[in-house]
Design an enzyme around this catalytic site. Structure first.
Site, PDB file in Angstrom:
ATOM      1  N   GLY A  40       0.843  -1.196   0.000  1.00 36.59           N
ATOM      2  CA  GLY A  40       0.000   0.000   0.000  1.00 36.59           C
ATOM      3  C   GLY A  40       0.875   1.242   0.000  1.00 36.59           C
ATOM      4  O   GLY A  40       1.862   1.322   0.741  1.00 36.59           O
ATOM      5  N   ALA A  44      -1.448   6.038   4.351  1.00 38.96           N
ATOM      6  CA  ALA A  44      -0.870   5.254   5.447  1.00 38.96           C
ATOM      7  C   ALA A  44       0.395   4.537   4.982  1.00 38.96           C
ATOM      8  O   ALA A  44       1.453   4.636   5.613  1.00 38.96           O
ATOM      9  CB  ALA A  44      -1.894   4.255   5.970  1.00 38.96           C
ATOM     10  N   HIS A 266     -22.045   7.281   4.052  1.00 41.63           N
ATOM     11  CA  HIS A 266     -21.870   8.737   4.084  1.00 41.63           C
ATOM     12  C   HIS A 266     -23.142   9.437   3.600  1.00 41.63           C
ATOM     13  O   HIS A 266     -23.687   9.073   2.558  1.00 41.63           O
ATOM     14  CB  HIS A 266     -20.690   9.106   3.185  1.00 41.63           C
ATOM     15  CG  HIS A 266     -20.175  10.499   3.378  1.00 41.63           C
ATOM     16  ND1 HIS A 266     -20.947  11.609   3.152  1.00 41.63           N
ATOM     17  CD2 HIS A 266     -18.968  10.952   3.771  1.00 41.63           C
ATOM     18  CE1 HIS A 266     -20.225  12.690   3.408  1.00 41.63           C
ATOM     19  NE2 HIS A 266     -19.016  12.324   3.784  1.00 41.63           N
ATOM     20  N   ARG A 330     -22.111  11.549  10.670  1.00 42.04           N
ATOM     21  CA  ARG A 330     -22.551  10.887   9.434  1.00 42.04           C
ATOM     22  C   ARG A 330     -23.603   9.810   9.645  1.00 42.04           C
ATOM     23  O   ARG A 330     -24.554   9.705   8.886  1.00 42.04           O
ATOM     24  CB  ARG A 330     -21.336  10.266   8.749  1.00 42.04           C
ATOM     25  CG  ARG A 330     -20.419  11.321   8.258  1.00 42.04           C
ATOM     26  CD  ARG A 330     -19.182  10.749   7.631  1.00 42.04           C
ATOM     27  NE  ARG A 330     -18.376  11.864   7.167  1.00 42.04           N
ATOM     28  CZ  ARG A 330     -17.193  11.751   6.614  1.00 42.04           C
ATOM     29  NH1 ARG A 330     -16.651  10.554   6.449  1.00 42.04           N
ATOM     30  NH2 ARG A 330     -16.524  12.802   6.214  1.00 42.04           N
ATOM     31  N   HIS A 401     -18.977   4.369   2.128  1.00 46.95           N
ATOM     32  CA  HIS A 401     -17.886   5.331   2.020  1.00 46.95           C
ATOM     33  C   HIS A 401     -16.628   4.954   2.784  1.00 46.95           C
ATOM     34  O   HIS A 401     -15.520   5.339   2.408  1.00 46.95           O
ATOM     35  CB  HIS A 401     -18.401   6.680   2.532  1.00 46.95           C
ATOM     36  CG  HIS A 401     -17.382   7.749   2.560  1.00 46.95           C
ATOM     37  ND1 HIS A 401     -16.893   8.329   1.420  1.00 46.95           N
ATOM     38  CD2 HIS A 401     -16.741   8.367   3.581  1.00 46.95           C
ATOM     39  CE1 HIS A 401     -15.998   9.253   1.740  1.00 46.95           C
ATOM     40  NE2 HIS A 401     -15.886   9.286   3.046  1.00 46.95           N
ATOM     41  N   GLU A 425      -6.840   2.643   6.850  1.00 40.43           N
ATOM     42  CA  GLU A 425      -8.215   2.127   6.853  1.00 40.43           C
ATOM     43  C   GLU A 425      -8.249   0.604   6.956  1.00 40.43           C
ATOM     44  O   GLU A 425      -9.275   0.018   7.308  1.00 40.43           O
ATOM     45  CB  GLU A 425      -8.945   2.622   5.586  1.00 40.43           C
ATOM     46  CG  GLU A 425     -10.444   2.461   5.682  1.00 40.43           C
ATOM     47  CD  GLU A 425     -11.198   3.060   4.493  1.00 40.43           C
ATOM     48  OE1 GLU A 425     -10.666   3.972   3.823  1.00 40.43           O
ATOM     49  OE2 GLU A 425     -12.325   2.605   4.237  1.00 40.43           O
ATOM     50  N   LEU A 441      -7.889  10.601   7.267  1.00 37.98           N
ATOM     51  CA  LEU A 441      -6.574  11.072   6.820  1.00 37.98           C
ATOM     52  C   LEU A 441      -5.671  11.235   8.037  1.00 37.98           C
ATOM     53  O   LEU A 441      -4.491  10.870   8.020  1.00 37.98           O
ATOM     54  CB  LEU A 441      -6.715  12.399   6.071  1.00 37.98           C
ATOM     55  CG  LEU A 441      -7.633  12.376   4.835  1.00 37.98           C
ATOM     56  CD1 LEU A 441      -7.642  13.740   4.152  1.00 37.98           C
ATOM     57  CD2 LEU A 441      -7.201  11.309   3.840  1.00 37.98           C
TER      58      LEU A 441
HETATM   59  C1  LIG Z   1     -14.434  10.199  -2.041  1.00 37.56           C
HETATM   60  C2  LIG Z   1     -13.785  10.126  -0.704  1.00 37.56           C
HETATM   61  C3  LIG Z   1     -13.471  11.283  -0.010  1.00 37.56           C
HETATM   62  C4  LIG Z   1     -12.860  11.214   1.236  1.00 37.56           C
HETATM   63  N1  LIG Z   1     -12.575  12.374   1.895  1.00 37.56           N
HETATM   64  C5  LIG Z   1     -11.964  12.312   3.097  1.00 37.56           C
HETATM   65  C6  LIG Z   1     -11.622  13.510   3.792  1.00 37.56           C
HETATM   66  O1  LIG Z   1     -11.850  14.618   3.321  1.00 37.56           O
HETATM   67  N2  LIG Z   1     -11.015  13.392   4.992  1.00 37.56           N
HETATM   68  C7  LIG Z   1     -10.723  12.173   5.551  1.00 37.56           C
HETATM   69  O2  LIG Z   1     -10.162  12.139   6.642  1.00 37.56           O
HETATM   70  N3  LIG Z   1     -11.029  11.032   4.892  1.00 37.56           N
HETATM   71  C8  LIG Z   1     -11.623  11.061   3.694  1.00 37.56           C
HETATM   72  N4  LIG Z   1     -11.924   9.904   3.035  1.00 37.56           N
HETATM   73  C9  LIG Z   1     -11.433   8.630   3.565  1.00 37.56           C
HETATM   74  C10 LIG Z   1      -9.936   8.497   3.261  1.00 37.56           C
HETATM   75  O3  LIG Z   1      -9.674   9.020   1.989  1.00 37.56           O
HETATM   76  C11 LIG Z   1      -9.452   7.056   3.287  1.00 37.56           C
HETATM   77  O4  LIG Z   1      -9.906   6.418   4.433  1.00 37.56           O
HETATM   78  C12 LIG Z   1      -7.926   7.023   3.308  1.00 37.56           C
HETATM   79  O5  LIG Z   1      -7.394   7.800   2.270  1.00 37.56           O
HETATM   80  C13 LIG Z   1      -7.415   5.603   3.196  1.00 37.56           C
HETATM   81  O6  LIG Z   1      -6.016   5.654   3.126  1.00 37.56           O
HETATM   82  P1  LIG Z   1      -5.165   4.321   3.176  1.00 37.56           P
HETATM   83  O7  LIG Z   1      -3.739   4.732   3.018  1.00 37.56           O
HETATM   84  O8  LIG Z   1      -5.526   3.538   4.367  1.00 37.56           O
HETATM   85  O9  LIG Z   1      -5.661   3.477   1.906  1.00 37.56           O
HETATM   86  P2  LIG Z   1      -5.694   3.820   0.337  1.00 37.56           P
HETATM   87  O10 LIG Z   1      -5.458   5.228   0.033  1.00 37.56           O
HETATM   88  O11 LIG Z   1      -6.943   3.174  -0.163  1.00 37.56           O
HETATM   89  O12 LIG Z   1      -4.454   3.045  -0.234  1.00 37.56           O
HETATM   90  C14 LIG Z   1      -4.441   1.646  -0.344  1.00 37.56           C
HETATM   91  C15 LIG Z   1      -3.141   1.243  -0.986  1.00 37.56           C
HETATM   92  O13 LIG Z   1      -3.030  -0.166  -0.921  1.00 37.56           O
HETATM   93  C16 LIG Z   1      -2.723  -0.687  -2.192  1.00 37.56           C
HETATM   94  N5  LIG Z   1      -3.318  -2.022  -2.263  1.00 37.56           N
HETATM   95  C17 LIG Z   1      -4.545  -2.427  -1.885  1.00 37.56           C
HETATM   96  N6  LIG Z   1      -4.684  -3.745  -2.050  1.00 37.56           N
HETATM   97  C18 LIG Z   1      -3.519  -4.181  -2.563  1.00 37.56           C
HETATM   98  C19 LIG Z   1      -3.057  -5.450  -2.961  1.00 37.56           C
HETATM   99  N7  LIG Z   1      -3.794  -6.552  -2.832  1.00 37.56           N
HETATM  100  N8  LIG Z   1      -1.814  -5.525  -3.489  1.00 37.56           N
HETATM  101  C20 LIG Z   1      -1.029  -4.419  -3.616  1.00 37.56           C
HETATM  102  N9  LIG Z   1      -1.409  -3.205  -3.226  1.00 37.56           N
HETATM  103  C21 LIG Z   1      -2.645  -3.093  -2.705  1.00 37.56           C
HETATM  104  C22 LIG Z   1      -3.293   0.290  -3.185  1.00 37.56           C
HETATM  105  O14 LIG Z   1      -2.630   0.179  -4.410  1.00 37.56           O
HETATM  106  C23 LIG Z   1      -3.006   1.611  -2.459  1.00 37.56           C
HETATM  107  O15 LIG Z   1      -1.693   2.008  -2.702  1.00 37.56           O
HETATM  108  C24 LIG Z   1     -12.558   9.962   1.795  1.00 37.56           C
HETATM  109  C25 LIG Z   1     -12.881   8.793   1.115  1.00 37.56           C
HETATM  110  C26 LIG Z   1     -13.514   8.873  -0.113  1.00 37.56           C
HETATM  111  C27 LIG Z   1     -13.913   7.620  -0.789  1.00 37.56           C
END
Ligand SMILES: Cc1cc2nc3c(=O)[nH]c(=O)nc-3n(C[C@H](O)[C@H](O)[C@H](O)COP(=O)(O)OP(=O)(O)OC[C@H]3O[C@@H](n4cnc5c(N)ncnc54)[C@H](O)[C@@H]3O)c2cc1C
Length: 637
Positions: A40, A44, A266, A330, A401, A425, A441
């Site tokens: 990922g 994060a 959401h 929400r 969401h 997440e 975030l």
């Molecule tokens: C439209 C929208 C708006 C949002 N707005 C906000 C906001 O304003 N404020 C807020 O706090 N939160 C917001 N959120 C929530 C927030 O964006 C997410 O919870 C957060 O960005 C998740 O980050 P992450 O690093 O955990 O995962 P992600 O950003 O989903 O990254 C996952 C990573 O894992 C990799 N991955 C996944 N599975 C595999 C696999 N099997 N093999 C290899 N790689 C893999 C992907 O390629 C990616 O790099 C929003 C969500 C959405 C949908």
């Protein structure tokens, strides 16, 4: 299974600093001898990989997109919380802690939430130092706005593109490490299996999505930061590629899955408009700072918005929750929208919509000010709906969401598999049964920049690691199982597409395990999902081969995992005989329709343990204690 949360002793405000001192350190000269896999590269994972690289560990980082810049985090619009109290409006670490515990309906771990609030202030400093262009006041200080469930303005933002700008910050830190050779990036790689050796996580099997080659990657520790699983509902605000495969494979190898039924619906998304739609679009919660939500008072009123006079409008959030109004959390706002639509007062062609109206703000502040704050969101809305939100109210409806459930982790973000840490997440996180806006975030970056760099080091310093290579029987067995699975998916040559199965699963989940859940519906879903899964493994058609780019094959594996996870979500929802946050069991509600918790029996995390193919998983429990924010009925009135 023993769930040891490993919460440090001492007063809550000192736990993290004390723990940082107690944790073991790796000698700087020895760090390069350790290797870490980070799956990922969203906020994060990107933050974790960059920080671990900066510390001197050898890091291999994986993502399935062609660039870390395209992780789903890019979609985040509204902002990121931090207890800076720049507005001098009464904020503090303690208030953010309190709001988050309350917002999660008292179903999160106090110590983790306090740490999150504490670290929130460091995140903003780090991102500003990276050059993230947060919105500023005229005098140059950082600007803030409000998000749901808070009475202070603590949300830092970059217009409606906060996720993108934060991700660019993390990306440049990551690429700096790639440039120095400290981090090796593997884009277009899909993790399909976890490798355990002697009971510890030591690697992954990933498929090169362009050549189809299966690769084994081994390391001393594995970090999963693979995002949420809300696409189980098929229609969701997530990027289409978001999936549960990495965490689901880990679950099947022994990592407990916590609170799978805690999902966030959401309140402000563009409503579904057709049977063949494949994606839903979020309209950021930040819009509720200035937009007012309403429906006609009378059921079946089909007049256009401008013909409905003020006295015939029901600003139902302002009416029901006068203190928080349109900024009610929400879960509460979504349920309220569903309720008015179920009463026949919904708007738009399907009747499943409510108005988000800016007329009053535009009159008060002027269209230019509204454009400055939300211009890109308004433009996005107009492009999708062909309606101009400066002139007519937006129409919105709740949609899947975010997922508060995920792999269970202790205070160190360690799963129940030693050496497998989980951030962002993908873990069951600090948000309890409902996440407050702008705090995902915050959590992803707290995990990536400030927690994992310490706790991964502590794990490495506390353990010895034998050298292993891809000829190890466990590594070979993992590859063989992936090969077999891909072969099976390709060999059925049935009559249905992957999408048709996913859509059907999504409908079952939305109907029975969505905003409202009840025993009969969940029991029905628990019949329907296994039947659908049985058909999937008999009647699926995946064209092409495994030796090439094959998106149907990628999707098939992901949907296969959703078909198992969906069942676990329903089981979890069925066993949790109470309502809390986003988990609303219709049988358990107060006289005025609010969630009715049962603290005596359910003040705990439910962590499910895989028990083998075809066997009912085991429900383990981590009791939750509320000492600093005593348990009380949540009220936003
Ligand atoms: C439209 C929208 C708006 C949002 N707005 C906000 C906001 O304003 N404020 C807020 O706090 N939160 C917001 N959120 C929530 C927030 O964006 C997410 O919870 C957060 O960005 C998740 O980050 P992450 O690093 O955990 O995962 P992600 O950003 O989903 O990254 C996952 C990573 O894992 C990799 N991955 C996944 N599975 C595999 C696999 N099997 N093999 C290899 N790689 C893999 C992907 O390629 C990616 O790099 C929003 C969500 C959405 C949908």
């Amino acid at each position: 299974m023993e769930l040891k949360a490993n919460i440090p002793s001492g007063p809550i405000a000192q736990k993290w600093s004390k723990h940082r001192f107690d944790m073991k350190l790796v000698n700087p000269a020895n760090k390069r001898k350790y290797s870490v896999i980070v799956v990922g590269s969203g906020l994060a994972g990107g933050a974790a990989a960059a920080s671990l690289g900066e510390l001197g560990y050898k890091v291999n980082c994986f993502c399935y997109q062609d660039s870390p810049r395209r992780a789903h985090s890019i979609a985040a619009q509204g902002g990121i919380n931090a207890a800076k109290n720049y507005q001098n409006d009464g904020d503090s670490v303690w208030r953010l802690f309190y709001d988050t515990v309350k917002g999660g309906d008292y179903r999160s771990r106090e110590a983790n939430v306090y740490r999150l609030a504490e670290l929130s202030v460091n995140i903003i400093d780090q991102c500003v130092a990276q050059g993230v262009p947060f919105a500023r006041e005229y005098g140059g200080t950082l600007a803030n706005r409000s998000f749901g469930g808070a009475l202070v303005s603590r949300t830092f933002y970059a217009r409606g593109q906060t996720g993108q700008q934060l991700l660019l910050g993390a990306y440049q830190a990551l690429m700096r490490q790639v440039g120095t050779g400290q981090v090796k990036m593997f884009p277009r790689h899909d993790m399909l299996e976890l490798v355990l050796i002697d009971g510890r996580a030591r690697g992954i099997v990933a498929r090169d999505m362009v050549t189809g080659k299966l690769e084994t990657h081994l390391a001393d520790a594995v970090v999963l930061a693979t995002g949420g699983y809300g696409n189980v509902f098929y229609l969701a605000t997530y990027a289409k590629g978001c999936n549960a495969t990495a965490i689901w494979r880990a679950y099947r190898k022994g990592a407990a899955f916590a609170n799978p039924c805690y999902t966030q619906i959401h309140p402000t998304c563009i409503p579904v408009h057709g049977e063949y739609q494949s994606k839903l679009t979020l309209m950021s919660e930040s819009l509720r700072n200035d937009g007012r939500i309403w429906v006609p008072k009378k059921a079946g009123d089909t007049r256009p918005a401008h013909q409905i006079p003020e006295e015939e409008r029901d600003y139902y959030l302002e009416r029901k929750y006068p203190t928080y109004g349109n900024l009610a959390p929400r879960d509460i706002s979504s349920r309220a929208a569903k309720q008015v639509c179920d009463e026949g007062r919904g708007v738009g062609p399907t009747g499943f919509g409510v108005y988000l109206d800016f007329a009053e703000s535009i009159q008060r502040l002027g269209a230019a000010k509204i454009e400055e704050k939300y211009g890109n969101l308004f433009e996005m809305y107009e492009r999708i709906t062909a309606e101009d939100p400066y002139k007519v109210p937006m129409r919105i409806y709740p949609a899947s969401h975010y997922t508060m459930g995920g792999l269970w982790v202790d205070y160190n973000l360690m799963s129940t598999i030693p050496g497998l840490l989980v951030g962002g997440e993908a873990n069951f996180s600090d948000h309890g049964a409902n996440r407050l806006g702008a705090s995902a975030l915050m959590q992803g970056l707290a995990d990536g920049y400030f927690i994992l760099p310490y706790t991964v080091g502590n794990y490495l310093a506390s353990n010895k690691f034998e050298k292993v290579d891809e000829t190890h029987p466990e590594a070979r067995a993992a590859v063989a199982s992936v090969e077999q699975r891909l072969k099976t998916l390709l060999s059925m040559k049935g009559e249905r597409t992957v999408t048709s199965f996913h859509r059907e699963l999504g409908k079952i989940m939305w109907e029975h395990c969505g905003m409202g859940r009840n025993r009969a519906g969940l029991e029905a879903a628990l019949q329907k999902i296994p039947a659908l899964r049985e058909e999937f493994w008999r009647n699926l058609n995946v064209p092409g081969t495994a030796d090439d780019l094959n998106q149907s094959l990628e999707m098939a594996g992901r949907v296969a995992d959703f078909l198992e996870l969906g069942e676990l979500m329903c089981l979890d929802a069925l066993e949790r005989d109470e309502s809390c946050g986003g988990h609303f069991r219709e049988e358990y509600q107060t006289a005025d329709g609010e969630a009715l918790r049962d603290d005596e029996h359910f003040c705990h995390v439910a962590a499910w343990e895989y028990a083998g193919e075809g066997r009912r998983p085991i429900r383990n429990v981590e009791p939750l204690e509320f000492k600093d924010v005593p348990l009380q009925t949540r009220s936003y009135k």
